[in-house]
Each structure stands twice: as structure tokens, then as C-alpha cells.
Design an enzyme around this catalytic site. Structure first.
Site, PDB file in Angstrom:
ATOM      1  N   TYR A  45       1.411  -1.026  -0.246  1.00  0.00           N
ATOM      2  CA  TYR A  45       0.231   0.035   0.061  1.00  0.00           C
ATOM      3  C   TYR A  45       1.226   0.883  -0.022  1.00  0.00           C
ATOM      4  O   TYR A  45       2.151   1.154   0.971  1.00  0.00           O
ATOM      5  CB  TYR A  45      -0.970   0.249   1.144  1.00  0.00           C
ATOM      6  CG  TYR A  45      -1.489   1.430   1.497  1.00  0.00           C
ATOM      7  CD1 TYR A  45      -2.588   1.820   0.374  1.00  0.00           C
ATOM      8  CD2 TYR A  45      -1.285   2.478   2.656  1.00  0.00           C
ATOM      9  CE1 TYR A  45      -3.600   2.388   0.728  1.00  0.00           C
ATOM     10  CE2 TYR A  45      -1.930   3.349   2.913  1.00  0.00           C
ATOM     11  CZ  TYR A  45      -3.613   3.855   1.711  1.00  0.00           C
ATOM     12  OH  TYR A  45      -3.662   4.597   1.596  1.00  0.00           O
TER      13      TYR A  45
ATOM     14  N   ASP B 223       9.385   2.790  -0.662  1.00  0.00           N
ATOM     15  CA  ASP B 223       8.429   3.636   0.284  1.00  0.00           C
ATOM     16  C   ASP B 223       8.662   3.311   2.173  1.00  0.00           C
ATOM     17  O   ASP B 223       8.288   1.671   1.703  1.00  0.00           O
ATOM     18  CB  ASP B 223       7.124   2.878  -0.463  1.00  0.00           C
ATOM     19  CG  ASP B 223       5.885   3.337   0.734  1.00  0.00           C
ATOM     20  OD1 ASP B 223       6.296   4.268   2.057  1.00  0.00           O
ATOM     21  OD2 ASP B 223       4.596   3.590   0.652  1.00  0.00           O
TER      22      ASP B 223
ATOM     23  N   LYS C 258       5.225   9.112   8.771  1.00  0.00           N
ATOM     24  CA  LYS C 258       4.436   7.726  10.319  1.00  0.00           C
ATOM     25  C   LYS C 258       5.430   9.152  11.535  1.00  0.00           C
ATOM     26  O   LYS C 258       5.572   9.805  11.684  1.00  0.00           O
ATOM     27  CB  LYS C 258       4.625   6.254  10.417  1.00  0.00           C
ATOM     28  CG  LYS C 258       2.943   6.604   8.907  1.00  0.00           C
ATOM     29  CD  LYS C 258       2.787   4.821   9.234  1.00  0.00           C
ATOM     30  CE  LYS C 258       1.357   4.407   8.153  1.00  0.00           C
ATOM     31  NZ  LYS C 258       0.955   4.232   7.241  1.00  0.00           N
TER      32      LYS C 258
END
Ligand code: PLP
Length: 427
Positions: free
Chosen positions: A143, A238, A266
Site C-alpha cells: 500500500y 516506500d 509516520k
């Protein structure tokens, strides 16, 4: 008697689609009523009914220091006193940019944005602008945020071009995205053999954390590196989830592979909305105002978010930080595995740094298909039983879990005792 959680959820559904501001929060996968949180401290959260939980979600990854770490709160308060946003450069942005360039092996220049989605979307655009090519390769189950071009699922048969995995995404947007199987080297080689000269970028989670947790098999990441170099394609790691989660050098440090571009989010925001993308200087200099690839943001490099990020990154550099985090996380996964085995429950688990995967299947999965073969009903039963015992795991069988530096022996023991109790009455 309905709980405050239930009341809040019912009301929320009147005003917010599905009652939530991000879909996985709605407990659709596990069923039941989502928990409304009132506050958090260290490894603990309290819900609207004042029930306490040990938290293994940590806001889906950012909270590597646990909730409301005093240093982070202090930094945020101090920054806020000086003004919330300027839309102009600040010294703190320079400080965090310098730090990211120093700590992340492949990053020479970096730009700050406000979410992981923005980071991956910008990295893809930059890779396309830099190479003058359109096609991108992504992997099933990874994702990368909700950018149109990346909301793709595999077509039927190998090497077909992707189809939108969401309504509202035009076929044309995903037509140049090829979706391959994670850890499937032959698929990647075949794709490069067929149209390598047209591939702008390969984007990959170096440890996949959005299909539960899947680690890269030996040789997978090095081969991606080699093929991208050979064909002049941009390799994008990523690391929105793995960045400063699996180690101080991120996953690229752990596996010793330098991507061309890296996306972060994050942890680097310490719980505030901040993310980044960075990498090779020659590629980054294609960005506006220097180059032709446009990218911008009113709140990019927001001083309060940067302050939270800096305070967090300062603490993760303490000697032994990641060793302790990995040890605690390993204690959890090994303990759960033992408890399940003792009671004959089909289960396995693994950890990488401060992230972990729990699987109701015989052995560790290596691909999306294998993750999908986990016993979802068993997970859902485990999830609700643990919740009852005051342990909050991610409300889906297909998400990774997170341990923070605030978790210690006491929390792990309590969690394992709860699991013992749950598995004891499993059959
Ligand atoms: C969370 C995540 C994103 C998206 O980040 P947001 O801040 O939610 O937009 C992108 N990539 C990975 C690997 C992620 O885990």
C-alpha cells in the site's frame, strides 16, 4: 446498556461517512463497534468508557515512543507558542532535512510534505518527470497511500496492467501501472525484459507492512536494485512505515540496498502530520523551483509537526534504542507463538525491528496470496477476545502491529497472560 463507544459511533455515522475518517478504523474487517479513544500515555490508551488497553497499533506506526512522550509534547508546545505556520522557510526544517540526509543512507536531498500519500504521489511524479517515462511497477498487497495511480490491483494472469482498486479512479490513470507479486523475481525480470525501457519506477515496501507483514526474501531487493540500474528506472523504497521503525537506517540500512528515492512518514512526524520524500540529488533537483516537476504544499514543513519529528528522531538515536525495541517486539511474537503451540492453535508470528505480523496459518507468508490464506475468522475471534482482556491489536487480520519504546516487560507479560487465557479456551 449501550456503551459510550456505541453511542459515539452511532452519532458519528450521521455526520461522517461510516463514522470514521479513515476506513480501517470502522472495524469492518473484525466486526463490532470501533473504540473511541479519549487519551493515551506510553503503551496505554483509554477508551470513551474509560477501559484501558495495551496499544499495539500506535496510530498505525508513528508512535515509536508511545503516546504523549513528554519530550515530544514539550517540543510541540514550544513550537506552537512561536506560531503555527508561516508558509516560509524555517531553521527547524533545515535541521530535520540535514538529519534525514545524515541518517537515511540513500537520501542526499529531501522535501517535506504532510502525509505519506503526498510523499509517494510526489515521488512517482518525480520519477516520471526525471525519466520521461510513464510505466510504474508496484507489488500486490503493498500500500502506498491513496494516490490514483497506486490504487491498483492485478488483472487476471501475469503481467497484465492493473485495474483501479477503487471506484472513481479512471482506467487511464492505472493503465501504466503494472502489478506484480511480492517476492516474485521471475515476474519482475519478465516485466523488465518486455518493456524495461518504458519503466519510470519500481515502488516497493522494502518490508511489506500493509498486508499483515511480509519480509523480502533473500535476493529480492538486490535484484530490484540491479534491474532498475540496468534499465535506468528509478527504484523507490516506500519507507513510510519502515522508516525509523525497523532501524535507525530504515529498511535500506537493514538490507544494505540504496534506492534512488525514499518516501518517509509516520515515525518522522512523531504523531503529527508530516512526511517526506528524498533521494539522489540529481533526481531531487528536477523538482520546482529548480526543475520542471511541480510539487507544493501550504503546510509542508509545518513548524509544529517538524518539532514533533525532531524530538522523536533525537530520541531514536539514543544508543541501544532499536536493539531494545527489537528485543521487546521479539519477546511478544515469540511468547505468542509459544502460547499458541502449547494449546494447539495454528499460528505463527514474526518481528522486524518494532513491527510485527501475526498469522493464523502454519508458516510465514511470502506473498499477498499466502497472507490471504490466513484464517481470518480465527484472527477476528482472537482480536475480540484480546480486546476484552485489554489488549488492542490492529482491527484487521491484514495489518502489521507495532511496539513502542514505552512497551516493557510488564506490558509483554500482561499481553502473554491474556493470550494464554484466550488460547486456553480456543477449541
Ligand atoms: C501509511 C502508509 C502510506 C500512506 O501514508 P498516509 O500518511 O496515510 O497518507 C504510504 N505508504 C506506506 C508504506 C504506508 O504504510
Amino acid at each position: 446498556m449501550t456503551s459510550r463507544n456505541q453511542q459515539l459511533f452511532e452519532l458519528s455515522q450521521q455526520y461522517i461517512p461510516g463514522g470514521v475518517n479513515s476506513p480501517v478504523r470502522a472495524f469492518k474487517s473484525v466486526g463490532g463497534t470501533p473504540i473511541f479513544f479519549r487519551r493515551g500515555k506510553g503503551p496505554y490508551v483509554w477508551d470513551a468508557d474509560d477501559k484501558t488497553y495495551i496499544d499495539y497499533v500506535g496510530s498505525w506506526g508513528p508512535l515509536i515512543l508511545g503516546h504523549a512522550h513528554p519530550d515530544v509534547i514539550k517540543a510541540v508546545q514550544a513550537a506552537a507558542q512561536n506560531g503555527l505556520t508561516f508558509g516560509a522557510p524555517t531553521e527547524a526544517e533545515l535541521e530535520i532535512a540535514e538529519l534525514l540526509c545524515r541518517l537515511v543512507p540513500s537520501i542526499e536531498q529531501v522535501r517535506l510534505v504532510s502525509s505519506g500519500t503526498e510523499a509517494t504521489m510526489s515521488a512517482i511524479r518525480l520519477a516520471r518527470g526525471y525519466t520521461g517515462r510513464n510505466r510504474i511497477i508496484k507489488f500486490e498487497g503493498c500500500y502506498h497511500g491513496h494516490d490514483d495511480a497506486l490504487l491498483v490491483k492485478a488483472g487476471s494472469g501475469a503481467l497484465t496492467f492493473g485495474h483501479p482498486s477503487s471506484a472513481g479512479v479512471p482506467e487511464g490513470t492505472t493503465a501504466s501501472t503494472v502489478v506484480l507479486d511480492y517476492n516474485d523475481l521471475s515476474g519482475v525480470k519478465q516485466a523488465f525484459g518486455q518493456f524495461g525501457e518504458e519503466i519510470a519506477a519500481v515502488i516497493v515496501e522494502p518490508v511489506a507492512g500493509n498486508m499483515n507483514l511480509v519480509t523480502p526474501q533473500t535476493g529480492f531487493l538486490p535484484a530490484l536494485r540491479e534491474l532498475c540500474t540496468q534499465y535506468g528506472s528509478v527504484l523507490i523504497f516506500d519507507e513510510v512505515m519502515t522508516g525509523f521503525r525497523v532501524g535507525q537506517g530504515c529498511a535500506q540500512g537493514l538490507y544494505g540496498i540504496k534506492p534512488d528515492l525514499t518516501t518517509l512518514g509516520k515515525v518522522i512526524g512523531g504523531g503529527m502530520p508530516m512526511a517526506a520524500f528524498g533521494g539522489r540529488r540529481d533526481i531531487m533537483q528536477c523538482l520546482a523551483p529548480l526543475g520542471p516537476v511541480y510539487q507544493a504544499g501550504t503546510l509542508s514543513g509545518n513548524p509544529v509537526a517538524v518539532a514533533a519529528g525532531l524530538a522523536t528522531l533525537r530520541l531514536v538515536q539514543m544508543p541501544g534504542f532499536y536493539e531494545k525495541l527489537a528485543a521487546t517486539t521479539g519477546q511478544l511474537t515469540e511468547g505468542l507463538t509459544l502460547a499458541a503451540k502449547k494449546h494447539g492453535v495454528i499460528f505463527c508470528a514474526q518481528a522486524v525491528g518494532g513491527m510485527f505480523g501475526l498469522y493464523f496459518r502454519e508458516n510465514l507468508p511470502a506473498s499477498y496470496t499466502e497472507v490471504m490464506s490466513c484464517d481470518k475468522e480465527a484472527f477476528n475471534r482472537f482480536f475480540h477476545a484480546m480486546l476484552e482482556e485489554g489488549v488492542y491489536f490492529a482491527p484487521s487480520a491484514f495489518e502489521a502491529g507495532f511496539v513502542s519504546a514505552a512497551h516493557g516487560d510488564a506490558e509483554i507479560s500482561k499481553t502473554l497472560a491474556a493470550a494464554e487465557k484466550v488460547f486456553d479456551t480456543w477449541k
